[in-house]
Design an enzyme around this catalytic site. Structure first.
Site, short mmCIF file in Angstrom:
data_model
loop_
_atom_site.label_atom_id
_atom_site.label_comp_id
_atom_site.label_asym_id
_atom_site.label_seq_id
_atom_site.Cartn_x
_atom_site.Cartn_y
_atom_site.Cartn_z
N GLY A 191 42.77 37.13 39.51
CA GLY A 191 42.84 37.39 38.09
C GLY A 191 43.26 38.82 37.89
N VAL A 231 39.47 37.51 44.54
CA VAL A 231 38.12 37.17 44.99
C VAL A 231 38.19 36.46 46.33
CG1 VAL A 231 35.96 36.04 44.36
CG2 VAL A 231 37.50 36.84 42.58
N ASP A 264 35.82 38.76 28.31
CA ASP A 264 36.74 37.85 28.98
C ASP A 264 36.04 36.54 29.32
OD1 ASP A 264 39.15 37.00 29.91
OD2 ASP A 264 38.98 37.97 31.87
N PHE A 308 41.54 41.27 37.11
CA PHE A 308 40.59 42.24 37.63
C PHE A 308 40.67 42.37 39.14
CE2 PHE A 308 38.11 40.99 33.74
CZ PHE A 308 38.35 42.17 33.08
#
Ligand SMILES: *[C@@H]1O[C@H](CO)[C@@H](O)[C@H](O)[C@H]1NC(C)=O
Ligand SMILES: *[C@@H]1O[C@H](CO)[C@@H](O)[C@H](O)[C@H]1NC(C)=O
Ligand SMILES: *[C@@H]1O[C@H](CO)[C@@H](O)[C@H](O)[C@H]1NC(C)=O
Ligand SMILES: *[C@@H]1O[C@H](CO)[C@@H](O)[C@H](O)[C@H]1NC(C)=O
Ligand SMILES: *[C@@H]1O[C@H](CO)[C@@H](O)[C@H](O)[C@H]1NC(C)=O
Length: 821
Positions: free
Chosen positions: A507, A512, A626, A509
């Protein structure tokens, strides 16, 4: 740039071919010379090089010494604590006879100096620094007297000919300290030091705690490292214990390969040997080797046995001090004497054979005494608890006496004999073996009973209130206090080196990764993207924030376990959710049917509670900013857990947080409230809007996107009184009339949440009662998105964002854009 590197390479190759022994700038540096940039000093046989080397992706530079054949193997670092930010440093021998590294902000700061005496010191003419083939950097004056040498200031590596220990005359200490991280030479948590008191031995310490000991020197080797005997064809070991100095060193025998001993970042001593054939280092030996080497594993008077079914036992004549804890495998309290010592003539000795001798810190040593004399002395002193030979050669001689607890004793192959003082009655045990066995059987039966009743109690308690495991978790959390920071090495290992196969999400950010910590716990590691992390010095603020956020705990929030900050990289470590994210269910043709209405309503309520906690009940009053299906994770029991909360706080500076208008746009197309998309107004209502969209998506299994306006669709159906048609067809057939009614209320609540004017939307605290009581008090206003006109500012902004999303490759992506300051 590339060209000049190539040139340097070619020149280096040429010089290496032409003059193999006198490389780059020779092996010495005089007061008139200087070493700059990528120049290096080479030892006469070119075994070692001295120069600047980079770390942290070339953002930090250090002066160090490395093996020429293995430039990544740095054996010594000068400016461990004060890195240069570019390779523009200058190394020179000062007029005062010190080796100095200049560079830094003004390009002429003294970043490091071999002497910390002030600049106004004496003038030393003719000082020369020489890099020797042992890897020792030696600074001498004109007469050849040694002013300073790197071997007396070790970092994390122990080389042949170097000493570890201390001078008892000058109080100088030669000890190792680990790097903080494989990529960060600043001193880490571990130290390898000589304890010169009692019978001297080497210890590894971590934050004021002893973690490993070698055991005392027994004339041949360290008591706890019997393998040393088998290395003797390769290395010569030398232990010195005089009135002046206690030290240990080793030498390579002729023709044996290069070797080094490293105190690594996990506090392990690794003896590495260079394998010429493969051109790499192989791990020859490492210590601690197993759990019995972990200091004090079995407590006082305990003895550790790795090959036994039960690791910890008590020395004969002793029994667990706290029996219940001991049988629960908590052995830290150790063992206590069964029969008190009689002192006088009532005591004798039990021979504990084949052990690493216990901690000698407060022992007394007499190398001249015989073993018989040692026994006599120990008996004569009522506080003496054990004795042993100080030197095992020739059947054993010398005398070590222990006076208090015997700590950190273990069985080892080729171990020594320890004579433990016991009351005579304990030593006569064979007569009583049958009685003993009966007593032991009784004791064991007693504990089994105790265990059973304990288990029953816990089970009852668990049934009554929470699960025992959560109680234990909470206790552990309370004890640990702050959130932990993980070393990069741990995270790297956990995620298999951040390998692609471990990626479980992406994403705006960051990426992951799935990972597994050394203790087996599965985690999700979020590597934050670089854009906000460029600034240095914000690390502390970041860490403070993480600590605050990690303290937020709620059933519907994903637990943040800790973080890892390394150079400009920031990572967050979360608990791992086995059922991944909500979007993988509701938008998936095959899996959507498995999410029945009851589960969906549970998820909706869970998300609502989680958001309410963030808004109102947490101390931080966090706006998520978000909220979306991808950020709602599901645990094994399908309990909804919100992830990525607080990230907006981590990204913005504290100044930004005070403002209601933010310069940083964070959000995802489709979930973004119109007022926010338009001018960046941030309020709790922004989350309420996103929640409304999410609610519609969970009910319908449809996605709000550019090609399909879910809000408009829902409004149309609601206005026509056909809200139940919105319910996901995959589950609609299985719904009872009551459940369809609940879904209809959910649609109405959702439409209230997505109203244009933030003031009209209900706060989260009101949303939950509406959902629980199945009563939406108000009639929603027609949502603004139903009348899309190019002239409408909100629509224009949305269109602009849509265009942006197109550029960044899809509308599922979180949009994070920083507007110019
Ligand atoms: C190192 O820097 C390069 C160029 O700035 C960048 O592309 C790369 O991602 C960085 N690597 C790491 C591990 O930070
Ligand atoms: C750098 O500092 C040293 C010692 O402080 C001084 O002797 C020298 O002149 C300085 N060089 C420059 C270029 O400022
Ligand atoms: C150098 O610094 C160390 C540690 O700060 C200190 O113990 C020592 O006395 C200093 N030496 C000189 C010559 O100033
Ligand atoms: C330290 O050495 C041990 C034993 O060789 C190894 O398992 C561990 O991964 C090493 N730690 C690091 C950070 O390299
Ligand atoms: C183990 O026992 C000690 C001593 O009673 C106690 O302080 C400690 O909390 C126990 N540790 C665990 C993990 O239960």
């Amino acid at each position: 740039m590339a060209m000049s590197h190539l040139l340097v390479l070619v020149l280096a190759l040429l010089s290496a071919l032409a003059l193999p022994s006198s490389a780059a700038s020779g092996s010495t540096l005089t007061q008139s010379g200087a070493l700059t940039g990528d120049q290096t000093l080479a030892s006469p046989g070119d075994t070692f090089r001295l120069g600047l080397f980079p770390a942290c992706n070339r953002s930090r530079w250090f002066l160090g010494i490395w093996f020429t054949v293995s430039p990544d193997t740095v054996v010594w670092v000068a400016n461990r604590d004060r890195p240069l930010t570019s390779p523009s440093g200058v190394v020179e021998v000062s007029g005062g006879g010190a080796l100095v590294l200049r560079g830094g902000a003004s390009n002429n700061d003294t970043v490091w100096s071999s002497s910390n005496s002030s600049a106004a010191a004496v003038v030393v003419a003719g000082a020369v620094a020489e890099l020797r083939d042992t890897g020792n950097l030696v600074l001498t004056d004109a007469a050849g007297a040694v002013l300073w040498q790197s071997f007396e200031h070790p970092t994390n590596t122990f080389l042949p000919e170097m000493r570890v220990g201390r001078s008892l005359r000058t109080a100088a200490e030669w000890s190792l300290s680990s790097w903080r991280d494989a990529d960060d030479p600043s001193p880490g948590d571990f130290r390898y030091v000589m304890d010169a008191r009692g019978a001297p031995e080497l210890h590894v310490w971590s934050r004021g705690r002893k973690t490993y000991r070698t055991g005392p020197w027994n004339g041949v080797r360290f008591s706890g490292i019997p393998e040393m005997t088998t290395f003797e064809d390769m290395f010569e070991f030398r232990f010195t214990a005089t009135a002046d100095e206690v030290s240990y060193m080793f030498r390579n025998r002729d023709s044996s390969p290069m070797s080094r001993v490293l105190l690594n970042e996990s506090g392990v001593m690794q003896r590495m040997v260079w394998d010429r054939a493969s051109g790499s280092w192989s791990n020859f030996w490492s210590g601690p080797r197993d759990q019995c080497d972990s200091y004090g594993r079995c407590g006082a008077f305990g003895v550790c046995n790795v090959v036994g079914a039960v690791v910890c036992g008590c020395i004969a004549g002793f029994a667990p001090r706290l029996a219940a804890e001991w049988y629960m495998r908590n052995t830290s309290s150790g063992c206590a004497r069964r029969t008190p010592l009689q002192c006088g003539g009532g005591d004798g000795f039990y021979a504990l054979r084949g052990v690493k001798l216990p901690d000698t810190h407060s022992s007394a040593v007499d190398a001249g005494a015989t073993l018989q004399e040692c026994a006599r002395r120990c008996l004569a002193d009522c506080s003496c608890t054990a004795y042993s030979a100080a030197d095992i050669r020739g059947g054993g001689s010398g005398c070590i006496q222990w006076f208090g607890d015997l700590v950190d004793t273990r069985f080892v192959d080729g171990g020594q004999d320890l004579y433990v003082r016991l009351a005579k009655s304990e030593l006569d045990a064979p007569k009583n073996t049958r009685k003993f066995a009966a007593v032991i059987a009784l004791v064991i039966a007693g504990f089994l009973l105790l265990l059973l009743s304990l288990a029953f109690l816990m089970w009852r308690k668990a049934r009554r209130s929470k699960k025992v495991s959560t109680m234990l978790d909470e206790a552990a959390e309370l004890m640990s206090g702050e959130c932990p920071t993980y070393p990069l090495g741990t995270i790297r290992t956990a995620t298999n080196g951040f390998c692609k196969e471990n990626i479980i999400g992406r994403g705006g950010f960051g990426v992951v990764y799935k990972g597994q910590l050394p203790d087996g716990q599965q985690v999700a590691v979020k590597k934050l993207s670089a854009e906000s992390t460029a600034a240095q010095g914000l690390n502390n603020e970041f860490l403070n924030e993480v600590v605050l956020i990690a303290k937020l705990q709620h059933r519907n929030l994903v637990r943040l376990l800790g973080c890892c900050v390394h150079c400009s990289e920031r990572m967050l470590v979360y608990e791992y959710m086995s059922n991944k994210s909500l979007d993988a269910f509701i938008f998936d043709e095959r899996r959507r049917a498995s999410l029945g209405w009851k589960t969906r309503l549970g998820i909706i309520l869970g998300v609502a509670r989680g958001v309410l906690y963030l808004h109102r009940d947490s101390r931080l009053n966090i706006i998520h900013r978000d909220l979306k299906a991808a950020n709602v994770l599901l645990d094994a029991d399908m309990v909804a857990k919100i992830s990525d909360f607080g990230i907006a706080r981590l990204f913005s500076s504290s100044a930004d947080r005070q403002e209601t208008i933010t310069r940083t746009i964070i959000g995802t197309y489709g979930y973004m409230a119109p007022e926010y998309a338009m001018d960046g107004t941030v309020s709790f209502m922004q989350d309420v809007y996103s929640f409304g969209v999410l609610l519609l998506e969970i009910v319908s299994g449809l996605k709000n996107q550019r090609s399909f306006n879910l809000i408009a669709h829902a409004w149309e159906l609601w206005e026509g009184g056909r809200s139940h048609d919105l319910v996901d067809p995959a589950i609609r057939g299985g719904c009872t009339a009551g459940e369809l009614g609940q879904a209809v209320t959910c649609v109405q609540v959702a439409l209230l949440c997505v109203q244009e004017c933030p003031g009209q939307r209900p706060p989260m605290a009101d949303v939950i009662p509406m959902l629980l009581q199945q009563k939406a008090p108000a009639r929603p206003q027609r949502p603004v998105v139903c009348t899309p006109t190019r002239s409408h500012p909100a629509a224009a902004a949305a269109a602009a964002l849509a265009a942006q999303a197109e550029i960044t490759g899809g509308n599922e992506l979180t949009i994070t854009s920083h507007e110019g300051r």
